[in-house]
Design an enzyme around this catalytic site. Structure first.
Site, PDB file in Angstrom:
ATOM      1  N   GLY A  16       0.873  -1.147  -0.031  1.00 35.43           N
ATOM      2  CA  GLY A  16      -0.023  -0.055   0.014  1.00 35.43           C
ATOM      3  C   GLY A  16       0.774   1.414   0.037  1.00 35.43           C
ATOM      4  N   ILE A 148      16.039  -6.551  -8.552  1.00 34.48           N
ATOM      5  CA  ILE A 148      17.099  -6.060  -9.165  1.00 34.48           C
ATOM      6  C   ILE A 148      16.615  -4.997 -10.214  1.00 34.48           C
ATOM      7  CG2 ILE A 148      16.821  -7.576 -11.084  1.00 34.48           C
ATOM      8  CD1 ILE A 148      19.775  -7.776 -11.735  1.00 34.48           C
ATOM      9  N   CYS A 381     -18.089   3.406 -21.190  1.00 38.28           N
ATOM     10  CA  CYS A 381     -16.969   2.895 -22.322  1.00 38.28           C
ATOM     11  C   CYS A 381     -17.650   1.769 -23.085  1.00 38.28           C
ATOM     12  CB  CYS A 381     -15.546   2.598 -21.854  1.00 38.28           C
ATOM     13  SG  CYS A 381     -14.513   2.852 -23.297  1.00 38.28           S
ATOM     14  N   GLY A 383     -19.121  -0.454 -22.003  1.00 32.58           N
ATOM     15  CA  GLY A 383     -20.512  -0.617 -21.442  1.00 32.58           C
ATOM     16  C   GLY A 383     -21.573   0.310 -22.447  1.00 32.58           C
ATOM     17  N   MET A 384     -21.407   1.308 -22.663  1.00 26.33           N
ATOM     18  CA  MET A 384     -22.332   2.063 -23.667  1.00 26.33           C
ATOM     19  C   MET A 384     -22.112   1.350 -24.938  1.00 26.33           C
ATOM     20  SD  MET A 384     -22.286   4.457 -26.407  1.00 26.33           S
ATOM     21  CE  MET A 384     -21.028   5.849 -26.384  1.00 26.33           C
ATOM     22  N   HIS A 507     -14.807   7.720 -19.328  1.00 28.70           N
ATOM     23  CA  HIS A 507     -14.460   7.384 -17.986  1.00 28.70           C
ATOM     24  C   HIS A 507     -14.746   8.161 -16.860  1.00 28.70           C
ATOM     25  CE1 HIS A 507     -12.910   3.350 -19.664  1.00 28.70           C
ATOM     26  NE2 HIS A 507     -12.596   3.970 -20.479  1.00 28.70           N
ATOM     27  N   GLU A 509     -15.251   7.614 -13.827  1.00 27.64           N
ATOM     28  CA  GLU A 509     -14.626   7.106 -12.602  1.00 27.64           C
ATOM     29  C   GLU A 509     -13.428   7.775 -12.095  1.00 27.64           C
ATOM     30  OE1 GLU A 509     -13.476   4.134 -15.482  1.00 27.64           O
ATOM     31  OE2 GLU A 509     -15.193   5.479 -15.266  1.00 27.64           O
TER      32      GLU A 509
END
Length: 542
Positions: A16, A148, A381, A383-384, A507, A509
């Site tokens: 985190g 590394i 996106c 989804g549309m 987007h 979000e």
């Protein structure tokens, strides 16, 4: 002079660092300091834009179109400092820049080496964020001490501290203090080894933030302080948060991290006002409503793939005093088991973005299920685009309507490749990226949510609605409530007679914050609350 804080991680990954860095930055901002943030990633990819969500999580997009690490999402959600292309660099970008300079003859025939050429390049990108308009630059070093891949970055920040003076630089190391159940005790040895590796490189941490699932006793903190050569008050406990990640800043305040940083760097700061954060958590702990939302995605089993989506839902829930229970539904499972079986009982359905053909039919089925049953739906996106495909197939009877991304021979290409994308060969950084304006129809659901008819949102896609079909869709009842200002590109579609059916090409979000939830997400969650109340009322009535 600009002060610099470098955040490193040890023992294990995924401790985190990004969340801790963002929380610290937020506290310093609340004390009147001007902050900028940066993430240096050790992987060789030039940027995360072409990386699998399974390996890297979501790709976070900035206003200027940069495709960056998801930790920059934490930075933006917690702070107000502007992030740009200079806020995220990878080993690939660093080496590419050095090699290009070598090809141009800018090293005058010298042998190009990690030291000084690579480390100088790293120092130059750190130096870019400083200036008269910033008090503190926080740079997070990705990876884990001992890898590394991280060595050139660690060497560079060691040199950087020498260049600007140790009094102007602070090293904060995030580490793990694991609990061993068999021994019923916390173990400090991994932290000692991690700090030992840093000291071998030449970096002495000023502050240790110790992640642990249990409280760290004073005795253990004294041991860590002694063996790691840091003051006791600089050994900061960061216990796992069972309730919410938004508790992290308050935990750091309790451990006086902000005060410690300010004193060590000799900064002049105002009094901390953290009350808005307390109010936020109060709303989260004391919800008035409880709803459930299904997120139907291609990468649902990997939580970080939709990190900003989940956070934006939480923000909207906190804004509306609503506890939102999110169901992560794999779209390919819907193809096998059906939408009724997997989506029945949810108060809302959200279909996020994605790439590739796998699971597309499951997403389309999810859209149809929400549309036909009056369930609040939010498409983002891809989804549309799935919402458009569903409407074309099952309302307008355009059999086998599809996107040319998935079916080049579809008889009804309602979604197609953007004109400027047709000759693109390289995949990285070549989509429609970054902030673009949208003009909205007055009185539309989207305009009412934003309380404006003009907005700017971030994009990341190659395919668009095919304007050859726009009139036919409008005649069939779909509202194109948002477009590019010239009207050429469809940005938002709605179904006016549906309780909440809004789908956007951008987007949203990426612009949601805990204290300022995004208006489309708040509208969506409010619609799910109305549906849940109606369901309860109908149940009581029967």
């Amino acid at each position: 002079m600009t002060k610099h804080i470098f955040v490193t991680g040890g023992v294990v990954s995924s401790l985190g660092k990004g969340l801790t860095s963002a929380s610290m930055a937020m506290l310093l901002e609340q004390r009147g300091l001007r902050i900028r943030m940066q993430k240096l990633d050790p992987y060789i990819n030039v940027d995360p834009g072409t990386m699998s969500p399974y390996q890297h999580g979501e790709v976070y997009v900035l206003d200027d179109g940069s495709e960056t690490d998801l930790d920059l999402g934490h930075y933006e959600r917690f702070t107000t400092g502007k992030l740009t292309r200079d806020s995220n660099y990878t080993t690939g970008q660093i080496y590419l820049s050095v090699i290009e300079k070598e090809r141009q003859g800018r090293f005058l025939g010298k042998t190009v080496q990690v030291i000084p050429h690579i480390t100088n390049e790293i120092k130059s990108v750190i130096r870019k964020l400083g200036g008269d308009d910033v008090d503190v630059v926080i740079t997070e070093i990705g990876g884990t001490v001992g890898d590394i891949e991280s060595l050139p970055f660690l060497e560079a920040i060691r040199q950087f501290a020498q260049d600007i003076g140790r009094e102007n630089c602070l090293f904060m190391h995030l580490t793990l203090v694991p609990y061993l159940k068999a021994a019923d005790e916390l173990k400090t040895k991994p932290t000692q080894h991690s700090v030992g590796q840093l000291r071998e490189i030449g970096i002495q941490p000023d502050i240790l933030v110790c992640r642990s699932e249990r409280s760290i006793s004073r005795e253990d903190r004294e041991k860590i302080a002694l063996f790691c050569n840091v003051p006791l008050n600089a050994v900061i406990e960061e216990k796992d948060k069972d309730f919410s990640i938004y508790e992290v800043p308050l935990s750091l305040v309790d451990n006086e991290l902000d005060e410690l940083v300010i004193k060590k760097l000799g900064l002049s700061a105002t009094t901390l006002d953290i009350q808005p954060w307390h109010d936020l958590l109060h709303r989260l702990r004391n919800p008035r409503h409880e709803v459930s939302i299904a997120v139907v995605g291609k990468y649902a089993e990997h939580r970080d793939a939709y990190k900003s989506i989940y956070e934006a839902i939480d923000h909207a829930g906190m804004h509306g005093h609503t506890q939102v229970r999110v169901g992560r539904i794999q779209s390919s499972d819907i193809e096998r088991e059906g939408a009724e079986r997997l989506l029945g009982g949810y108060d809302g359905i959200l279909v996020p973005g994605g790439f590739g053909e796998r699971g597309i039919e499951g997403k389309i089925q999810a859209v149809r299920y929400a549309r036909e049953r009056g369930i609040p739906f939010f498409g983002i996106c891809l989804g549309m685009q799935c919402a458009v495909i569903d409407y074309g197939r099952y309302v307008m009877e355009l059999e086998n309507a599809h996107s040319t991304e998935f079916d080049k021979d579809t008889p009804f290409p309602v979604i197609c490749l953007m004109d400027e994308q047709r000759n693109v060969v390289e995949m990285g950084g070549t989509m429609r990226l970054g902030t673009q304006p949208t003009a909205m129809q007055e009185g539309s659901r989207a305009a009412n949510a934003y309380q404006s008819t003009s907005i700017d949102e971030r994009h990341r896609h190659r395919y668009e609605f095919n304007n050859d079909y726009r009139q036919r869709f409008e005649e069939a009842g779909m509202q194109f409530s948002g477009t590019s200002p010239d009207g050429k590109l469809v940005e938002i579609v709605e179904l006016p007679n549906h309780p909440w059916f809004v789908a956007v090409q951008f987007h949203p979000e990426f612009k949601s914050k805990p204290l300022t939830a995004h208006p489309l997400f708040t509208g969506f969650v409010e619609a799910t609350v109305v549906r849940q109340k109606n369901r309860v009322a109908n149940t009581k009535g029967t």
